[in-house]
Design a protein around this motif. Structure first.
Motif, PDB file in Angstrom:
ATOM      1  N   HIS A   8       0.813  -1.213   0.000  1.00  0.00           N
ATOM      2  CA  HIS A   8       0.000   0.000   0.000  1.00  0.00           C
ATOM      3  C   HIS A   8       0.849   1.266   0.000  1.00  0.00           C
ATOM      4  N   LEU A   9       2.174   1.106   0.131  1.00  0.00           N
ATOM      5  CA  LEU A   9       3.036   2.290   0.283  1.00  0.00           C
ATOM      6  C   LEU A   9       3.277   2.985  -1.064  1.00  0.00           C
ATOM      7  N   ARG A  10       3.666   4.270  -0.963  1.00  0.00           N
ATOM      8  CA  ARG A  10       4.022   5.040  -2.162  1.00  0.00           C
ATOM      9  C   ARG A  10       5.400   4.598  -2.633  1.00  0.00           C
ATOM     10  N   PRO A  11       5.719   4.838  -3.913  1.00  0.00           N
ATOM     11  CA  PRO A  11       7.022   4.420  -4.436  1.00  0.00           C
ATOM     12  C   PRO A  11       8.198   4.988  -3.638  1.00  0.00           C
ATOM     13  N   ASP A  12       8.101   6.252  -3.215  1.00  0.00           N
ATOM     14  CA  ASP A  12       9.230   6.848  -2.491  1.00  0.00           C
ATOM     15  C   ASP A  12       9.410   6.201  -1.122  1.00  0.00           C
ATOM     16  N   GLN A  13       8.297   5.785  -0.506  1.00  0.00           N
ATOM     17  CA  GLN A  13       8.409   5.120   0.801  1.00  0.00           C
ATOM     18  C   GLN A  13       9.044   3.746   0.640  1.00  0.00           C
ATOM     19  N   ILE A  14       8.670   3.058  -0.435  1.00  0.00           N
ATOM     20  CA  ILE A  14       9.237   1.731  -0.695  1.00  0.00           C
ATOM     21  C   ILE A  14      10.730   1.857  -0.992  1.00  0.00           C
ATOM     22  N   ALA A  15      11.092   2.886  -1.766  1.00  0.00           N
ATOM     23  CA  ALA A  15      12.508   3.094  -2.087  1.00  0.00           C
ATOM     24  C   ALA A  15      13.318   3.292  -0.815  1.00  0.00           C
ATOM     25  N   LYS A  16      12.745   4.018   0.148  1.00  0.00           N
ATOM     26  CA  LYS A  16      13.474   4.299   1.381  1.00  0.00           C
ATOM     27  C   LYS A  16      13.657   3.053   2.246  1.00  0.00           C
ATOM     28  N   GLN A  17      12.837   2.018   1.995  1.00  0.00           N
ATOM     29  CA  GLN A  17      12.995   0.763   2.728  1.00  0.00           C
ATOM     30  C   GLN A  17      14.183  -0.041   2.216  1.00  0.00           C
ATOM     31  N   GLY A  18      14.735   0.362   1.093  1.00  0.00           N
ATOM     32  CA  GLY A  18      15.900  -0.360   0.581  1.00  0.00           C
ATOM     33  C   GLY A  18      15.624  -1.210  -0.645  1.00  0.00           C
ATOM     34  N   ILE A  19      14.621  -0.825  -1.419  1.00  0.00           N
ATOM     35  CA  ILE A  19      14.325  -1.535  -2.656  1.00  0.00           C
ATOM     36  C   ILE A  19      14.597  -0.577  -3.816  1.00  0.00           C
ATOM     37  N   ALA A  20      15.573  -0.912  -4.648  1.00  0.00           N
ATOM     38  CA  ALA A  20      15.911  -0.028  -5.768  1.00  0.00           C
ATOM     39  C   ALA A  20      15.629  -0.741  -7.076  1.00  0.00           C
ATOM     40  N   MET A  21      15.447   0.043  -8.138  1.00  0.00           N
ATOM     41  CA  MET A  21      15.188  -0.577  -9.436  1.00  0.00           C
ATOM     42  C   MET A  21      16.067   0.051 -10.504  1.00  0.00           C
ATOM     43  N   VAL A  22      16.560  -0.801 -11.390  1.00  0.00           N
ATOM     44  CA  VAL A  22      17.200  -0.336 -12.619  1.00  0.00           C
ATOM     45  C   VAL A  22      16.143  -0.555 -13.698  1.00  0.00           C
ATOM     46  N   PRO A  23      15.476   0.544 -14.114  1.00  0.00           N
ATOM     47  CA  PRO A  23      14.292   0.342 -14.960  1.00  0.00           C
ATOM     48  C   PRO A  23      14.639  -0.062 -16.384  1.00  0.00           C
ATOM     49  N   GLU A  24      13.657  -0.624 -17.047  1.00  0.00           N
ATOM     50  CA  GLU A  24      13.810  -0.996 -18.453  1.00  0.00           C
ATOM     51  C   GLU A  24      14.131   0.253 -19.274  1.00  0.00           C
ATOM     52  N   GLY A  25      15.092   0.132 -20.159  1.00  0.00           N
ATOM     53  CA  GLY A  25      15.457   1.263 -21.009  1.00  0.00           C
ATOM     54  C   GLY A  25      16.202   2.358 -20.267  1.00  0.00           C
ATOM     55  N   ARG A  26      16.829   1.996 -19.134  1.00  0.00           N
ATOM     56  CA  ARG A  26      17.645   2.917 -18.330  1.00  0.00           C
ATOM     57  C   ARG A  26      16.868   4.049 -17.685  1.00  0.00           C
ATOM     58  N   GLN A  27      16.149   4.815 -18.507  1.00  0.00           N
ATOM     59  CA  GLN A  27      15.365   5.938 -18.002  1.00  0.00           C
ATOM     60  C   GLN A  27      16.154   6.862 -17.092  1.00  0.00           C
ATOM     61  N   LEU A  28      17.270   7.359 -17.579  1.00  0.00           N
ATOM     62  CA  LEU A  28      18.022   8.371 -16.841  1.00  0.00           C
ATOM     63  C   LEU A  28      17.272   9.696 -16.957  1.00  0.00           C
ATOM     64  N   PHE A  29      17.650  10.649 -16.118  1.00  0.00           N
ATOM     65  CA  PHE A  29      17.025  11.968 -16.197  1.00  0.00           C
ATOM     66  C   PHE A  29      17.810  12.818 -17.196  1.00  0.00           C
ATOM     67  N   PRO A  30      17.216  13.134 -18.340  1.00  0.00           N
ATOM     68  CA  PRO A  30      17.976  13.833 -19.381  1.00  0.00           C
ATOM     69  C   PRO A  30      18.465  15.220 -18.980  1.00  0.00           C
ATOM     70  N   SER A  31      17.762  15.928 -18.105  1.00  0.00           N
ATOM     71  CA  SER A  31      18.267  17.271 -17.748  1.00  0.00           C
ATOM     72  C   SER A  31      19.324  17.230 -16.664  1.00  0.00           C
ATOM     73  N   LEU A  32      19.651  16.041 -16.174  1.00  0.00           N
ATOM     74  CA  LEU A  32      20.669  15.947 -15.131  1.00  0.00           C
ATOM     75  C   LEU A  32      21.969  15.421 -15.730  1.00  0.00           C
ATOM     76  N   SER A  33      23.080  15.909 -15.189  1.00  0.00           N
ATOM     77  CA  SER A  33      24.380  15.400 -15.622  1.00  0.00           C
ATOM     78  C   SER A  33      24.566  13.986 -15.072  1.00  0.00           C
ATOM     79  N   VAL A  34      25.633  13.339 -15.505  1.00  0.00           N
ATOM     80  CA  VAL A  34      25.924  11.989 -15.026  1.00  0.00           C
ATOM     81  C   VAL A  34      26.007  11.977 -13.503  1.00  0.00           C
ATOM     82  N   GLU A  35      26.773  12.917 -12.964  1.00  0.00           N
ATOM     83  CA  GLU A  35      26.951  12.921 -11.520  1.00  0.00           C
ATOM     84  C   GLU A  35      25.648  13.243 -10.785  1.00  0.00           C
ATOM     85  N   GLU A  36      24.856  14.155 -11.359  1.00  0.00           N
ATOM     86  CA  GLU A  36      23.571  14.477 -10.735  1.00  0.00           C
ATOM     87  C   GLU A  36      22.638  13.270 -10.750  1.00  0.00           C
ATOM     88  N   ASN A  37      22.683  12.507 -11.842  1.00  0.00           N
ATOM     89  CA  ASN A  37      21.887  11.286 -11.907  1.00  0.00           C
ATOM     90  C   ASN A  37      22.278  10.325 -10.798  1.00  0.00           C
TER      91      ASN A  37
END
Lengths: 230, 287, 348
Positions: A67-96
């Protein structure tokens, strides 16, 4: 550690998952195999909270998190490497990479260690992430997930759209990553690789688990059979 | 010399328009939301400034200390409680909800403050001016222009050099994946609206010190801000400053030709620029 | 197998519409002057609502600048009637064509903007129209002008004759608008519109020219809105820039009508218009509070029942008055049996 119980999922009227059960233990690598539209990505998106489900359908260390929101689940220690990378285009490598640490979980991984793992990223830290090659982008996506110091990483279609040589490099780096006390759930279309890297595997077909077991006993033929749902 | 003067006044007025535009550009950039009530919120901030100024007996510019946080809080709550419910791929709900909000705000202000035009008195600042040759430059418009530059520079810094700015950009790029980074989309959006209304507060106070305003002044401010955004190029904060200046100068020249042409000249320049440069003068370069 | 768009409720509705039309046509015989004026206003608002619904609800062109055409139609009618001396009702087709013509460059420019920016862009155009009208000194500039008595007399010599004529004109144009919208939505272009609304990318890949279809809808709507505007100010006999190009009167209220009734449905505008006039007649004494209530109602509807009152009813009870949806009617005919056998064979 991560348990999925009788998970169902709908897109409007269309049912994508019909009662999926799967589990990933501590320090365990599990692969999820299935054809396009079998429900792999739906499973991943539901576990990470991007799709809604009932609280008890996903358990983390025995606690319901469905029932938790994605950000709450992420904070529990579950991370994802999404399909197709999905990096943030406006962020630099280091910012990503830095934004991966937004969850504020202390641990082994930091910028220095990610750059040690993927030296090429250090050289290109200030470049826009969109200027990197596909393989380098995948490294950023993996690094971004590691920066969260997760206890489990979900890899969605880890080798999709990458050149074979890059896939080899990524798979060579994978054991180093996982040896640091991580669990992993890997979605992979390449059956041979999926069986080789994982301790156990699940086959998904038309929203149902059709085969599961240790990779020491399951053969490629078993998987093919489950894959095509004969 | 009359022309030089009206151009100069136009440039300085452009600062105010850039302030109208910055808040609009900000929320569009982060969450693709266009707030039709933006102009009415500027007027609300002006009325708030008026109330604070007269009840605490302080200088209008000092009222910023109260009005900016108050508007920011209003923005956060507005987004969190109302507008977040309308956020989807469909543009209709946010558009119509903010349109309804605009009508509500105008009429609540009309009920509370009456239709009489109001203006905030800045004392000596109202008439203070610097003389350069034959030109008289008002200190207040100059201050307004400087504040506009400072606000835009500040927003630019916030966007590119802070964690919250990084969160804004990431959410703008891909809200789903940003959530996987531990960012609560609703909170990030609400912070963006809070920031937008903080800028609106500054714009409102300067509007109220520069010209008279009444509860129905909002829509025109929305339109000026919108024109500055489009002229400057979507998503480019410095572009909005240039957009505001072009609009201000066009209005100044129009008014110099004939007082009835002030607004019309601004709109026509906007339409002409839309025809020849549909992406604005300074479109943000896609990475 | 028989495919039809009609259903029992829609057939009953067609009968109902026929009877209502007949009753409304004879209204000048039985209704008082105030009632006639009121009914005309209802018709004109309903017409505006249908057109805005077509624009925003079907073509996805959310305009908040339709007052541009209401005012344009009104001003053009006044200008022509005063200067050319033709009886105003005969000018209505001219106004419609002029509305279409002026909408062409406007659309060409505005279509460069998307979504909400299109909305505000259309508002700018309406402002340009308003400010321009205020500059026309021969039509009274900013304070406006009245229709000269000679022109008014040219419609019909008696007051009641005049009022009956403008009532019938309003009713006729409303029927025309609804019929046109209905016909358009059932035509190929209309189906294309629905396809665009549901998925622009998919529609594009099917070879439907999204741009052209939207363009046609926009200029058509503009022409008809101009005619409605001409009739609105023909009834008022007086025009001014602020009244003619009022965003509240000709766009905000119309949006509320459509949203409350049910955007993207053909039944919605009727429900919305009835509700709007009901609210207005009962709450108008509240002044500003009435507008606050109207705005709040629209927000609540948008949040909790985005398809409006009619959308809610349709979803709940499956009723459809205008026969739009094609449905398969099971009928024991030779063809059905054939299909069933075919299916049976496939299964083996």
């Amino acid at each position: 550690m991560l348990e999925v119980k009788a998970l169902t999922s709908f897109y409007g009227d269309f049912q994508a998952l019909f009662g999926i059960d799967l589990a990933v233990g501590e320090n365990e690598v599990v692969s999820l195999i299935g054809s396009n539209g079998a429900g792999k990505t739906t499973s991943m998106r539901t576990i990470t909270g991007l799709l809604h489900c009932d609280a008890n359908m996903v358990l983390w260390k025995g606690q319901p998190i469905g029932h938790l929101r994605p950000d709450q689940i992420a904070k529990q220690g579950i991370a994802m490497v999404p399909e197709g990378r999905q990096l943030f285009p406006s962020l630099s490598v280091e910012e990503n990479l830095r934004i991966g640490a937004q969850v504020n979980r202390p641990g082994f991984w930091n910028l220095v260690r990610v750059y040690e793992l993927f030296p090429v990223l250090g050289e290109r830290r200030n470049q826009a992430s969109t200027t990197l090659s596909g393989g380098q982008q995948q490294m950023v996506a993996i690094g971004r997930a590691l920066m969260a110091n997760p206890e489990i990483i979900l890899f969605d279609e880890i080798s999709l759209g990458l050149a074979p040589i890059i896939i080899n490099q990524i798979y060579e780096a994978l054991p180093n990553i996982i040896d640091n006390g991580l669990s992993a759930l890997i979605v992979e279309q390449d059956i041979a690789r999926a069986l080789k890297i994982a301790h156990r595997c699940y086959c998904l077909s038309e929203g149902k688990i059709t085969l599961s077991g240790g990779t020491d006993v399951i053969t490629q033929d078993d998987v093919s059979q489950a894959y095509f749902g004969v | 010399m009359v022309w030089v003067n009206s151009i100069l006044q136009g440039v300085l007025l452009g600062g105010l328009y850039a302030l109208f535009a910055a808040g609009l550009s900000l929320i569009f950039g982060i969450m693709r939301l266009v707030n039709i009530a933006h102009g009415d919120l500027i007027v609300l901030a002006a009325f708030l400034g008026l109330v604070v100024t007269s009840s605490l007996d302080i200088h209008p510019l000092a009222s910023l200390v109260v009005v900016v946080p108050a508007m920011a809080l209003l923005g956060y709550l507005l987004q969190y409680l109302l507008l977040n419910r309308t956020m989807s791929d469909d543009i209709l709900p946010p558009l119509l909800v903010t349109f309804g909000l605009s009508v509500i705000l105008q009429n609540v202000m009309l009920e509370t403050f009456s239709a009489d035009p109001q203006k905030m008195n800045t004392g000596a600042l109202d008439t203070a001016s610097i003389t350069v040759g034959a030109l008289h430059i008002g200190v207040l418009p100059l201050l307004m222009f400087a504040v506009a530059i400072a606000v835009i520079a500040g927003l630019q810094w916030l966007f590119y050099h802070t964690a919250i700015g990084r969160a804004f950009r990431a959410t703008s790029d891909n809200a789903d994946i940003a959530q996987l980074m531990g960012l609560n989309k609703k909170h990030v959006f609400s912070l963006a609206m809070a920031l937008s209304l903080a800028v609106v507060a500054i714009a409102g106070i300067f509007l109220g010190t520069k010209t008279s305003f009444d509860p129905s002044s909002g829509p025109a401010r929305l339109i000026f801000g919108f024109e500055a955004v489009i002229i400057g190029g979507l998503g480019n904060l410095w572009g909005t400053l240039f957009g505001g200046i072009i609009l201000g100068v066009a209005q100044g020249i129009g008014a110099q030709i004939h007082p009835g042409l002030q607004q019309l000249a601004g709109h026509l320049v906007f339409l002409i620029l839309l025809a020849i440069r549909p992406n604005g003068l300074f479109p943000r370069v896609a990475h | 197998m028989l495919v039809t768009r009609n259903s029992r409720s829609s057939n009953a509705f067609i009968v109902f519409v026929g009877v209502t039309l007949l009753v409304l046509c004879t209204a000048p015989l039985w209704a008082g002057r105030a009632d006639l004026r009121f009914l005309s206003e209802v018709f004109l608002y309903l017409g505006l609502a249908y057109l805005w619904n077509l624009l925003a609800g079907y073509a996805g062109l959310v305009s908040v600048g339709q007052q541009a055409y209401v005012g344009f139609g009104g001003y053009l009618l006044f200008a022509l009637a005063i200067n050319v001396g033709v009886t105003p009702l005969a000018l209505l087709p001219v106004v419609g064509v002029a509305g279409v013509l002026i909408a062409i460059p406007v659309a060409a420019l505005m279509f460069r903007l998307h979504g909400a920016y299109f909305a505000i862009g259309t508002w700018v155009v309406a402002e340009v129209f308003r400010l321009t009208a205020a500059q026309i000194t021969s039509l009274g500039g900013g304070s406006g002008t009245s229709l000269p008595v000679s022109v008014v007399k040219s419609i019909a010599s008696s007051r009641s004759g005049r009022e009956s004529l403008s009532y019938w004109a309003a009713l006729a144009i409303l029927v025309f608008v609804i019929a046109l919208v209905f016909w358009f939505l059932r035509s190929r272009s209309g189906l294309a519109l629905t396809a665009i609304r549901d998925n622009e990318l998919a529609a594009e890949s099917l070879g439907i020219s999204v741009w052209r279809t939207k363009f046609v809808v926009y200029i058509l709507t503009a022409g008809l809105t101009s005619i409605l505007g001409a009739l609105i100010f023909l009834q008022k006999l007086r025009i001014s820039p602020d009244a003619a190009f009022s965003v509240n009167d000709w766009t905000a209220f119309v949006i509320f009508i459509v949203v409350i009734g049910g955007i993207g449905t053909l039944e919605g505008p009727i429900i919305g218009t009835l509700l709007y006039f009901l609210l207005r007649e009962t709450l108008a004494d509240l002044g500003t509070a009435y507008l606050v209530i109207l705005g709040a109602t629209a927000i609540v509807i948008m949040l909790f029942a985005p398809k409006g009152i009619w959308g809610f009813i349709k979803e709940r009870f499956g009723i459809e008055l205008f026969p739009m949806t094609r449905r398969v009617v099971k009928k024991q005919s030779v063809q059905t049996q054939n299909t069933q056998t075919l299916k049976g064979e496939n299964r083996d």
